[in-house]
Design a protein around this motif. Sequence first.
Motif, PDB file in Angstrom:
ATOM      1  N   LYS A   1     -40.317   2.270 -21.702  1.00  0.00           N
ATOM      2  CA  LYS A   1     -38.876   2.308 -21.586  1.00  0.00           C
ATOM      3  C   LYS A   1     -38.430   2.076 -20.153  1.00  0.00           C
ATOM      4  O   LYS A   1     -39.186   2.254 -19.199  1.00  0.00           O
ATOM      5  CB  LYS A   1     -38.352   3.668 -22.067  1.00  0.00           C
ATOM      6  CG  LYS A   1     -38.494   3.901 -23.560  1.00  0.00           C
ATOM      7  CD  LYS A   1     -37.872   5.224 -23.956  1.00  0.00           C
ATOM      8  CE  LYS A   1     -37.945   5.438 -25.459  1.00  0.00           C
ATOM      9  NZ  LYS A   1     -37.320   6.720 -25.866  1.00  0.00           N
ATOM     10  N   ASN A   2     -37.172   1.673 -20.033  1.00  0.00           N
ATOM     11  CA  ASN A   2     -36.527   1.557 -18.743  1.00  0.00           C
ATOM     12  C   ASN A   2     -35.527   2.687 -18.572  1.00  0.00           C
ATOM     13  O   ASN A   2     -35.110   3.328 -19.556  1.00  0.00           O
ATOM     14  CB  ASN A   2     -35.821   0.203 -18.602  1.00  0.00           C
ATOM     15  CG  ASN A   2     -36.785  -0.958 -18.617  1.00  0.00           C
ATOM     16  OD1 ASN A   2     -37.905  -0.833 -18.137  1.00  0.00           O
ATOM     17  ND2 ASN A   2     -36.365  -2.075 -19.168  1.00  0.00           N
ATOM     18  N   LEU A   3     -35.121   2.913 -17.334  1.00  0.00           N
ATOM     19  CA  LEU A   3     -34.220   4.028 -17.042  1.00  0.00           C
ATOM     20  C   LEU A   3     -32.887   3.875 -17.770  1.00  0.00           C
ATOM     21  O   LEU A   3     -32.280   4.864 -18.177  1.00  0.00           O
ATOM     22  CB  LEU A   3     -33.999   4.118 -15.535  1.00  0.00           C
ATOM     23  CG  LEU A   3     -33.330   5.398 -15.021  1.00  0.00           C
ATOM     24  CD1 LEU A   3     -34.189   6.623 -15.327  1.00  0.00           C
ATOM     25  CD2 LEU A   3     -33.077   5.304 -13.520  1.00  0.00           C
ATOM     26  N   GLY A   4     -32.432   2.631 -17.945  1.00  0.00           N
ATOM     27  CA  GLY A   4     -31.161   2.408 -18.625  1.00  0.00           C
ATOM     28  C   GLY A   4     -31.163   2.823 -20.080  1.00  0.00           C
ATOM     29  O   GLY A   4     -30.094   3.028 -20.672  1.00  0.00           O
ATOM     30  N   GLN A   5     -32.350   2.965 -20.693  1.00  0.00           N
ATOM     31  CA  GLN A   5     -32.442   3.372 -22.085  1.00  0.00           C
ATOM     32  C   GLN A   5     -32.328   4.875 -22.261  1.00  0.00           C
ATOM     33  O   GLN A   5     -32.028   5.345 -23.357  1.00  0.00           O
ATOM     34  CB  GLN A   5     -33.761   2.884 -22.682  1.00  0.00           C
ATOM     35  CG  GLN A   5     -33.901   1.374 -22.729  1.00  0.00           C
ATOM     36  CD  GLN A   5     -35.275   0.959 -23.219  1.00  0.00           C
ATOM     37  OE1 GLN A   5     -36.198   0.717 -22.448  1.00  0.00           O
ATOM     38  NE2 GLN A   5     -35.412   0.868 -24.521  1.00  0.00           N
ATOM     39  N   ILE A   6     -32.569   5.637 -21.201  1.00  0.00           N
ATOM     40  CA  ILE A   6     -32.566   7.094 -21.341  1.00  0.00           C
ATOM     41  C   ILE A   6     -31.476   7.767 -20.512  1.00  0.00           C
ATOM     42  O   ILE A   6     -31.296   8.984 -20.601  1.00  0.00           O
ATOM     43  CB  ILE A   6     -33.932   7.682 -20.934  1.00  0.00           C
ATOM     44  CG1 ILE A   6     -34.209   7.437 -19.439  1.00  0.00           C
ATOM     45  CG2 ILE A   6     -35.048   7.099 -21.796  1.00  0.00           C
ATOM     46  CD1 ILE A   6     -35.442   8.141 -18.929  1.00  0.00           C
ATOM     47  N   ALA A   7     -30.753   6.976 -19.706  1.00  0.00           N
ATOM     48  CA  ALA A   7     -29.726   7.573 -18.843  1.00  0.00           C
ATOM     49  C   ALA A   7     -28.598   6.574 -18.629  1.00  0.00           C
ATOM     50  O   ALA A   7     -28.774   5.357 -18.775  1.00  0.00           O
ATOM     51  CB  ALA A   7     -30.329   7.998 -17.502  1.00  0.00           C
ATOM     52  N   ASP A   8     -27.425   7.097 -18.292  1.00  0.00           N
ATOM     53  CA  ASP A   8     -26.268   6.270 -17.948  1.00  0.00           C
ATOM     54  C   ASP A   8     -26.199   6.126 -16.431  1.00  0.00           C
ATOM     55  O   ASP A   8     -26.446   7.086 -15.697  1.00  0.00           O
ATOM     56  CB  ASP A   8     -24.982   6.901 -18.477  1.00  0.00           C
ATOM     57  CG  ASP A   8     -24.958   6.980 -20.001  1.00  0.00           C
ATOM     58  OD1 ASP A   8     -25.388   5.999 -20.636  1.00  0.00           O
ATOM     59  OD2 ASP A   8     -24.535   8.021 -20.544  1.00  0.00           O
ATOM     60  N   ILE A   9     -25.834   4.932 -15.989  1.00  0.00           N
ATOM     61  CA  ILE A   9     -25.782   4.624 -14.561  1.00  0.00           C
ATOM     62  C   ILE A   9     -24.334   4.315 -14.176  1.00  0.00           C
ATOM     63  O   ILE A   9     -23.658   3.544 -14.858  1.00  0.00           O
ATOM     64  CB  ILE A   9     -26.668   3.411 -14.215  1.00  0.00           C
ATOM     65  CG1 ILE A   9     -28.073   3.552 -14.842  1.00  0.00           C
ATOM     66  CG2 ILE A   9     -26.744   3.224 -12.714  1.00  0.00           C
ATOM     67  CD1 ILE A   9     -28.861   4.720 -14.346  1.00  0.00           C
ATOM     68  N   ARG A  10     -23.880   4.902 -13.095  1.00  0.00           N
ATOM     69  CA  ARG A  10     -22.536   4.597 -12.593  1.00  0.00           C
ATOM     70  C   ARG A  10     -22.545   4.622 -11.068  1.00  0.00           C
ATOM     71  O   ARG A  10     -23.429   5.190 -10.439  1.00  0.00           O
ATOM     72  CB  ARG A  10     -21.516   5.602 -13.126  1.00  0.00           C
ATOM     73  CG  ARG A  10     -21.744   7.038 -12.675  1.00  0.00           C
ATOM     74  CD  ARG A  10     -20.653   7.956 -13.202  1.00  0.00           C
ATOM     75  NE  ARG A  10     -20.899   9.357 -12.868  1.00  0.00           N
ATOM     76  CZ  ARG A  10     -20.546   9.926 -11.722  1.00  0.00           C
ATOM     77  NH1 ARG A  10     -19.904   9.198 -10.787  1.00  0.00           N
ATOM     78  NH2 ARG A  10     -20.792  11.207 -11.476  1.00  0.00           N
ATOM     79  N   GLU A  11     -21.526   3.987 -10.506  1.00  0.00           N
ATOM     80  CA  GLU A  11     -21.365   3.992  -9.056  1.00  0.00           C
ATOM     81  C   GLU A  11     -20.842   5.348  -8.602  1.00  0.00           C
ATOM     82  O   GLU A  11     -20.070   6.006  -9.308  1.00  0.00           O
ATOM     83  CB  GLU A  11     -20.400   2.891  -8.630  1.00  0.00           C
ATOM     84  CG  GLU A  11     -20.241   2.742  -7.142  1.00  0.00           C
ATOM     85  CD  GLU A  11     -19.258   1.659  -6.759  1.00  0.00           C
ATOM     86  OE1 GLU A  11     -19.088   1.407  -5.541  1.00  0.00           O
ATOM     87  OE2 GLU A  11     -18.643   1.066  -7.682  1.00  0.00           O
ATOM     88  N   ALA A  12     -21.262   5.784  -7.426  1.00  0.00           N
ATOM     89  CA  ALA A  12     -20.825   7.064  -6.872  1.00  0.00           C
ATOM     90  C   ALA A  12     -20.349   6.848  -5.433  1.00  0.00           C
ATOM     91  O   ALA A  12     -20.772   5.915  -4.756  1.00  0.00           O
ATOM     92  CB  ALA A  12     -21.960   8.090  -6.914  1.00  0.00           C
TER      93      ALA A  12
END
Length: 302
Positions: A160-171
Motif C-alpha cells: 500500500k501507499n500512504l494515500g490509501q490509509i491516510a488523508d493528505i492536506r496542506e498545512a
Amino acid sequence: MKFWFLTEPETIGVIIGVFFGIVSRIYMLRTDYRQYPTYPHGKLIHLSLAIIAAGLGAILVPALLNKDYTAVTFLTLAAQQFRDVRNMERQSLEKVDQMELVPRGNAYIEGIAMVFEGRNYLVIFSAFVASFFGIVFAWYWGILAGLLSLIVAKIFQSGKNLGQIADIREAQVRVEGPDLYVDSVYIMNVGLPSNQKIIQKHGMGLMVTPKNQNVKVTIANLGQRQAILHNLSTILGVYRDSGEPALIPMTKLNLETGELAVFILPQIADTETAKQALRRVPVLENAVRMPTESAARSKGGK
C-alpha cells in the motif's frame, strides 16, 4: 524442417517457464526517482539472478514428474542465495545512506532489501506455473498460465501507499519567535534569525490524517516517518547543506488527534506535487501495526 522441441513437451515447457520467469522480473524491475537499482549494473545483477531463479522454477516441474525428489533440495540452496542477495542490498544501501542529506533510515532499507528477495521468489513462482501447465497439459496452456502469473506477480509487486490509509492536506508553517509550528503542532526551536527567514520563505507544511486507529500507530513509527521525509526530499529536493541541523526536514505527531505534521524545505515549492509525492510514499511492512486486531481490545478478550 520441423521444430524438434515441439515434439518434446518437457523441453518446450521448460523454455516457456524460463521465458515467463525472466519476463516477470523485467516487469517488476525498474529504476525510478530513487535511482535504485542503478542502471546498468544494478539491473544487470538482478536480471542475472532472475535467469537463475527462472531456471530453478522451470526445471523443478520435470524433476518432480520424473520422481527426482532430490532436485527439490536445490530450492534450499536458492533460498540461501536469495537471502544473500537481501544482505547485499541491505549493506549497499546502508553505505549509500550515509551520504544522503535526508537518509532513508534502517526500516526503509530493510523494506527495500526484503522486496528484492521476495521478487526472486515470484520469478520462481511464474516459471513453475508456466512450466507446469506447459508440460502437463499443452504449450498454449503454459503460455496462458504464464500470462496469469504475471498478473499475480504484479499484485504482489508492491504494498500500500500512504494515500490509501491516510488523508493528505496542506498545512500552515508558522514561525513565532524561535518556535516553529505546522498548524498547531510544535516542530522545533529555531534560534538563528537567518534560519528563521529561510524557513519563512521556503518552508512547506503537510498534514497526514489517519483513517483509522491502526494507521495512527503506523504513521507514528519512526521508520515510516523517515521514509516520508526521504521520499519528499528526493522528489522535491531539499533546501539545505550538510552541517545545518536547523534546516533539516522533520515530522511531529499531534498527540491528541494522531495526525502527523510534516515540515520540509523543498527546492521545488509546489504544494500539489508535494501532496502527490506524499500519497505515493510506500507503507513499510515492518512499520504496519494493527492494535485493533488484538484480543486484548476485543470484547471479552483475556
